[in-house]
Design a protein around this motif. Structure first.
Motif, PDB file in Angstrom:
ATOM      1  N   ASN A  60      -4.231   5.424  -1.608  1.00 18.13           N
ATOM      2  CA  ASN A  60      -2.823   5.081  -1.459  1.00 18.13           C
ATOM      3  C   ASN A  60      -2.050   5.593  -2.684  1.00 18.13           C
ATOM      4  O   ASN A  60      -2.654   5.957  -3.703  1.00 18.13           O
ATOM      5  N   HIS A  66       0.821  -1.214   0.000  1.00 20.98           N
ATOM      6  CA  HIS A  66       0.000   0.000   0.000  1.00 20.98           C
ATOM      7  C   HIS A  66       0.853   1.261   0.000  1.00 20.98           C
ATOM      8  O   HIS A  66       0.327   2.374   0.132  1.00 20.98           O
ATOM      9  N   ASN A 102      -7.172   2.962   1.070  1.00 24.26           N
ATOM     10  CA  ASN A 102      -7.004   2.421   2.414  1.00 24.26           C
ATOM     11  C   ASN A 102      -8.283   1.704   2.841  1.00 24.26           C
ATOM     12  O   ASN A 102      -9.386   2.233   2.685  1.00 24.26           O
ATOM     13  N   ASP A 127       2.942   6.146   2.934  1.00 25.45           N
ATOM     14  CA  ASP A 127       1.642   6.117   2.267  1.00 25.45           C
ATOM     15  C   ASP A 127       1.304   7.458   1.629  1.00 25.45           C
ATOM     16  O   ASP A 127       0.255   7.588   0.995  1.00 25.45           O
TER      17      ASP A 127
END
Length: 524
Positions: free
Chosen positions: A377, A333, A370, A471
């Motif tokens: 992301n 991610h 997310n 992220d």
């Protein structure tokens, strides 16, 4: 004092060298003809059926992201899909072959998926209520998504009791009644289904279950017959996709041979080339150009099978999450995943694939959004820029530099200019990229029919704080964050002098649109 002066001098010299010197690379684009053509909606993302208790490696990363639990009223989710205008969505996954549709004469009790140690994927069969399906379709219609729906291919089949393997063969003809009733329901509701797919990862060696190629081919002939009957108007008829699993040459070729002409419209296969989600070496694999290139042969082989046995169709990556079993919790991610993902988009489009479906839009560790907050992301923004900037026409692109620099180019969406994607896998080397046109060898040479008056448009993507496991994605140095109204932020370019090289920093991705490149392939 003298020693301090020397230290300061050496520091300044080191800074000068680190800032001023970079690897100079010439990227050559063959602009006369295209080498491949993608679907206009090449970018695709999946939605899955997993319940909240889908767990791997002592974690349960799906939460309420499965379709039976997903909050379809979430504003971020809505805006994230709508921003693509349209986004291609594939609904399916591991549990689709255990899902029935509560519709038609057989409608009745509608049990939900529950844990079961001896069940396929350790779950019982489940059921889709039409009320929930109406909610899903309402969401997809309002966001303008293009839908691929994966149907249950194991209906009516029984497990071969003589097959003691972990992926046993399922025998018998496909029982199509429930799927047909579901399609009839969609017709009556006037739902727009772009494509139907039959089965998930049942081909070749299969995953938990498998169907022999000849039998699967016969099932698809029945599938084709039903779709043609229900949709007599070819202009509004959903296309048919399959077999939706991992490529094995002998199995795929036999399957396509049995189905014959104009049955399968898109040949879908799945890719999880990074290995398991708990692999401690995942972060290194994802930055290794030699490892990333290994999967190219599979794409070439799939394209070749399509060319030989189904030339009327096209190759699709129907599902790809990088690392299987929900992805890597510290990698999939984050910004780092873009080294794999954006390279995959470039590689597959170059190797004649029409669509690339990312597992998943939401859910697991590998989602574009997310799972709990729905906040995009980094890979979401990389995909959105691809969708907006990279057109369908693919151009041959090569360079004379390091393997740690990847380069891909397409005609732009407008078709007049070109956009190049540059991926710097190195954590220490800056690349100064000059782009050459194979017609004149020098994009910036004085030519009567081209004067570089328009500035180059650049989109530099980097991780916050230089941490590739962040992220947070920076676009031209500014963090990409949702607006106060939960809208996707504007993603404008920075303008650059077209006579200067494109500077690609370590651990970064750059999209650059070159105005007036004079590519004959883009003018046609």
């Amino acid at each position: 004092m003298a020693s301090k002066a020397v230290i300061v001098f050496l520091f300044l010299v080191s800074c000068f060298f680190s800032v001023s010197f970079a690897d100079e690379v010439k990227v050559t684009i063959k602009s006369v003809t295209t080498i491949a053509k993608t679907d206009p909606n090449f970018i695709c993302a999946t939605l899955d059926w997993w319940p909240s208790d889908k767990c791997d490696y002592n974690q349960c990363p799906w939460g309420k992201a499965g379709l039976l639990n997903l909050d379809l009223g979430n504003k971020i989710l809505f805006n994230a899909v709508k921003a693509f205008g349209p986004m291609r969505i594939r609904i399916g996954g591991s549990l689709q072959d255990q899902l029935t549709y509560n519709v038609g004469p057989a409608a009745g009790e509608c049990p939900q998926f529950k844990k079961k140690d001896d069940g396929l994927f350790k779950f019982t069969n489940g059921c889709l209520e039409m009320k929930r399906w109406d909610q899903i379709m309402d969401f997809l219609n309002k966001t303008g998504a293009k839908l691929t729906f994966g149907l249950n291919a194991l209906m009516g089949k029984t497990k071969n009791q003589d097959d003691k393997s972990s992926n046993p063969v399922y025998d018998g003809d496909w029982e199509s009644l429930n799927a047909r009733d579901f399609m009839v329901y969609n017709l009556k509701k006037e739902y727009d289904i772009d494509s139907y797919e039959l089965g998930n990862e049942l081909c070749g060696e299969g995953v938990s279950a498998r169907i022999e190629a000849e039998q699967y081919g016969k099932d698809f002939l029945m599938f084709r017959k039903i779709v043609d009957e229900l949709y007599p108007n070819a202009s509004t008829r959903p296309i048919i996709l399959g077999p939706a699993g991992f490529y094995e040459e002998k199995w795929f070729n036999k399957f396509l041979e049995v189905t014959g002409p104009d049955v399968v419209d898109g040949v879908t296969h799945h890719i999880y080339n990074l290995g398991s989600g708990d692999d401690a070496d995942l972060i290194n694999k994802i930055q290794d150009p030699f490892f990333l290139s290994q999967i190219a042969q599979t794409y070439k082989d799939v394209a070749n099978s399509v060319k030989l046995f189904a030339p009327w169709s096209g190759a699709w990556v129907g599902e790809a999450g990088g690392a299987y079993n929900s992805g890597g919790k510290d990698v999939s991610h984050t910004f780092a995943d873009g080294f794999w993902y954006l390279d995959q988009l470039g590689m597959t489009s170059t190797l004649d694939h029409k669509v690339y479906c990312r597992q998943a839009l939401i859910g697991g560790n590998y989602a574009l959004l997310n799972t709990t907050t729905f906040i995009p992301n980094p890979d979401y923004y990389g995909a959105l820029l691809w969708h907006r900037l990279m057109g369908s026409k693919v151009l041959s692109t090569s360079h004379d530099g390091s393997a740690y620099l990847r380069a891909y180019s397409h005609c732009t969406k407008s078709g007049e200019d070109i956009t190049i994607l540059l991926i710097n896998l190195s954590n220490s080397t800056t690349f100064e990229v000059s782009v050459l046109n194979d017609m004149n060898l020098n994009l910036f040479a004085e030519k009567k029919d081209y004067v570089p008056q328009q500035q180059r448009e650049e989109y530099h993507l980097t991780p916050e704080g230089g941490d590739i496991q962040s992220d947070v994605l920076l676009l031209n140095g500014t963090p990409l964050k949702l607006t106060n109204d939960s809208d996707i932020p504007k993603m404008g370019p920075q303008l650059a002098d077209p006579t200067t090289p494109i500077r690609v920093s370590p651990d970064s991705f750059v999209y650059a649109t070159l105005k007036g490149f004079q590519a004959p392939a883009c003018a046609k």
